[in-house]
Scaffold this motif. Structure first.
Motif, PDB file in Angstrom:
ATOM      1  N   GLU A   1      52.030  30.680  49.124  1.00 45.39           N
ATOM      2  CA  GLU A   1      50.786  31.439  49.163  1.00 45.39           C
ATOM      3  C   GLU A   1      49.891  31.206  47.952  1.00 45.39           C
ATOM      4  OE1 GLU A   1      49.728  33.220  51.658  1.00 45.39           O
ATOM      5  OE2 GLU A   1      51.545  33.056  52.869  1.00 45.39           O
ATOM      6  N   THR A   2      50.487  30.940  46.801  1.00 49.87           N
ATOM      7  CA  THR A   2      49.699  30.827  45.580  1.00 49.87           C
ATOM      8  C   THR A   2      48.807  29.588  45.587  1.00 49.87           C
ATOM      9  OG1 THR A   2      49.801  30.760  43.164  1.00 49.87           O
ATOM     10  CG2 THR A   2      51.493  29.529  44.352  1.00 49.87           C
ATOM     11  N   ASP A   3      47.698  29.697  44.862  1.00 53.58           N
ATOM     12  CA  ASP A   3      46.827  28.542  44.644  1.00 53.58           C
ATOM     13  C   ASP A   3      47.099  27.887  43.292  1.00 53.58           C
ATOM     14  OD1 ASP A   3      45.479  28.757  47.090  1.00 53.58           O
ATOM     15  OD2 ASP A   3      44.088  30.241  46.288  1.00 53.58           O
ATOM     16  N   GLU A   4      48.133  28.335  42.615  1.00 51.29           N
ATOM     17  CA  GLU A   4      48.516  27.737  41.331  1.00 51.29           C
ATOM     18  C   GLU A   4      49.347  26.484  41.604  1.00 51.29           C
ATOM     19  OE1 GLU A   4      47.488  28.679  38.429  1.00 51.29           O
ATOM     20  OE2 GLU A   4      46.416  30.458  39.133  1.00 51.29           O
ATOM     21  N   TYR A   5      48.663  25.416  42.002  1.00 49.68           N
ATOM     22  CA  TYR A   5      49.363  24.224  42.469  1.00 49.68           C
ATOM     23  C   TYR A   5      50.145  23.513  41.372  1.00 49.68           C
ATOM     24  CZ  TYR A   5      46.907  24.578  46.949  1.00 49.68           C
ATOM     25  OH  TYR A   5      46.445  24.993  48.170  1.00 49.68           O
ATOM     26  N   ALA A   6      49.742  23.676  40.127  1.00 48.52           N
ATOM     27  CA  ALA A   6      50.526  23.070  39.048  1.00 48.52           C
ATOM     28  C   ALA A   6      51.944  23.637  39.055  1.00 48.52           C
ATOM     29  CB  ALA A   6      49.857  23.326  37.702  1.00 48.52           C
ATOM     30  N   GLN A   7      52.062  24.928  39.353  1.00 47.58           N
ATOM     31  CA  GLN A   7      53.375  25.563  39.375  1.00 47.58           C
ATOM     32  C   GLN A   7      54.169  25.176  40.620  1.00 47.58           C
ATOM     33  OE1 GLN A   7      53.325  29.792  38.321  1.00 47.58           O
ATOM     34  NE2 GLN A   7      51.284  29.520  37.448  1.00 47.58           N
ATOM     35  N   THR A   8      53.496  25.081  41.768  1.00 43.49           N
ATOM     36  CA  THR A   8      54.229  24.700  42.984  1.00 43.49           C
ATOM     37  C   THR A   8      54.686  23.247  42.904  1.00 43.49           C
ATOM     38  OG1 THR A   8      52.161  24.138  44.157  1.00 43.49           O
ATOM     39  CG2 THR A   8      52.998  26.384  44.401  1.00 43.49           C
ATOM     40  N   ARG A   9      53.891  22.396  42.270  1.00 46.35           N
ATOM     41  CA  ARG A   9      54.316  21.003  42.090  1.00 46.35           C
ATOM     42  C   ARG A   9      55.534  20.926  41.166  1.00 46.35           C
ATOM     43  NH1 ARG A   9      48.524  19.943  42.300  1.00 46.35           N
ATOM     44  NH2 ARG A   9      48.331  19.992  40.032  1.00 46.35           N
ATOM     45  N   ALA A  10      55.547  21.783  40.150  1.00 42.75           N
ATOM     46  CA  ALA A  10      56.699  21.812  39.245  1.00 42.75           C
ATOM     47  C   ALA A  10      57.953  22.244  40.002  1.00 42.75           C
ATOM     48  CB  ALA A  10      56.428  22.758  38.077  1.00 42.75           C
ATOM     49  N   TRP A  11      57.790  23.186  40.931  1.00 40.27           N
ATOM     50  CA  TRP A  11      58.960  23.635  41.694  1.00 40.27           C
ATOM     51  C   TRP A  11      59.431  22.548  42.660  1.00 40.27           C
ATOM     52  CZ3 TRP A  11      61.277  27.561  39.639  1.00 40.27           C
ATOM     53  CH2 TRP A  11      62.416  28.068  40.285  1.00 40.27           C
ATOM     54  N   ALA A  12      58.493  21.796  43.217  1.00 38.42           N
ATOM     55  CA  ALA A  12      58.880  20.669  44.075  1.00 38.42           C
ATOM     56  C   ALA A  12      59.685  19.648  43.279  1.00 38.42           C
ATOM     57  CB  ALA A  12      57.639  20.018  44.678  1.00 38.42           C
ATOM     58  N   ARG A  13      59.289  19.412  42.031  1.00 41.65           N
ATOM     59  CA  ARG A  13      60.054  18.496  41.176  1.00 41.65           C
ATOM     60  C   ARG A  13      61.478  18.995  40.989  1.00 41.65           C
ATOM     61  NH1 ARG A  13      55.380  18.601  37.929  1.00 41.65           N
ATOM     62  NH2 ARG A  13      56.432  19.785  36.271  1.00 41.65           N
ATOM     63  N   GLU A  14      61.614  20.306  40.798  1.00 42.05           N
ATOM     64  CA  GLU A  14      62.950  20.864  40.582  1.00 42.05           C
ATOM     65  C   GLU A  14      63.796  20.754  41.850  1.00 42.05           C
ATOM     66  OE1 GLU A  14      66.110  22.517  38.492  1.00 42.05           O
ATOM     67  OE2 GLU A  14      64.241  21.547  37.858  1.00 42.05           O
ATOM     68  N   ILE A  15      63.189  20.994  43.005  1.00 43.63           N
ATOM     69  CA  ILE A  15      63.920  20.835  44.267  1.00 43.63           C
ATOM     70  C   ILE A  15      64.378  19.388  44.410  1.00 43.63           C
ATOM     71  CG2 ILE A  15      63.711  20.869  46.785  1.00 43.63           C
ATOM     72  CD1 ILE A  15      61.816  23.264  46.479  1.00 43.63           C
ATOM     73  N   ARG A  16      63.494  18.444  44.124  1.00 43.55           N
ATOM     74  CA  ARG A  16      63.867  17.032  44.205  1.00 43.55           C
ATOM     75  C   ARG A  16      65.007  16.705  43.243  1.00 43.55           C
ATOM     76  NH1 ARG A  16      60.930  12.626  45.758  1.00 43.55           N
ATOM     77  NH2 ARG A  16      61.129  11.707  43.669  1.00 43.55           N
TER      78      ARG A  16
END
Length: 208
Positions: free
Chosen positions: A122-137
């Protein structure tokens, strides 16, 4: 982290809304800025990989690209998609050529499995969601992508594929299934799909 996984089976057909200048099966090799711009699960310089967004339903991929931050306006209360946004894009169908393992982020249980809540979607803080995608990877090295419920076309799924973890040709274009949104015909096809969402592309010379 013990994510719930989903297998996107070979033969599955997907839709993409992509820049017409690039092939519909082409992954984006350019990382987004670590802190600004970009999309929810783009690669960054901290974790470089080609990425590609798609959806099962054509309306979903249109909504994901066209309806971001789009408000209902005018006497009819429609969302008017800027021609400049639509004119450079095409709507294309592709077919998956191999089974692909995706981290599932559809339900609350799926999000909890990666220590997250609906905030991630839901968030528009894409820098944070991209960081979480990195962690999932990092923690799920076999994951070839992510799948989640589209924020702009619920409850339909949207997905991103990680090009560095797929085969040489994970997608193939479906012949005859491409609509250039920079033409009246292509815009008309898109408008039929967008109409139930009260959204419209208005080419030059066409009245709203």
């Amino acid at each position: 982290m013990s994510p719930n996984l989903f297998v996107l089976s070979a033969g599955t057909e997907l839709w993409r809304c992509h820049e017409t200048a690039y092939a519909c099966t082409e992954f984006n090799p350019k990382p987004a800025h670590s802190f600004f711009g970009g999309n929810r699960f783009d690669a960054t310089s901290e974790d470089r990989y080609p990425y590609l967004y798609a959806a099962v339903a054509p309306t979903t991929t249109l909504a994901e690209v066209m309806l971001r931050d789009m408000e209902f306006t005018g006497p009819e209360g429609r969302r008017q998609v800027p021609w400049a946004l639509a004119a450079t894009r095409s709507l294309s169908k592709v077919r998956v050529t191999e089974d692909l393992v995706l981290v599932r982020l559809i339900e609350e249980e799926d999000l909890a499995a990666v220590f997250q809540t609906s905030w991630l979607l839901e968030t528009d803080e894409y820098a944070q969601t991209r960081a979480w995608a990195r962690e999932i990877r990092r923690q799920v090295p076999d994951a070839q992508g992510l799948v989640w419920q589209s924020r702009r076309h619920r409850p339909h799924p949207a997905l991103v594929l990680f090009g560095d973890r797929c085969g040489e040709e994970p997608l193939k274009a479906v012949p005859g299934q491409v609509h250039n949104l920079g033409t009246f015909e292509g815009a008309g096809e898109a408008n039929q799909l967008l109409a139930p969402l009260r959204a419209v592309i208005i080419p030059p010379g066409m009245r709203a």
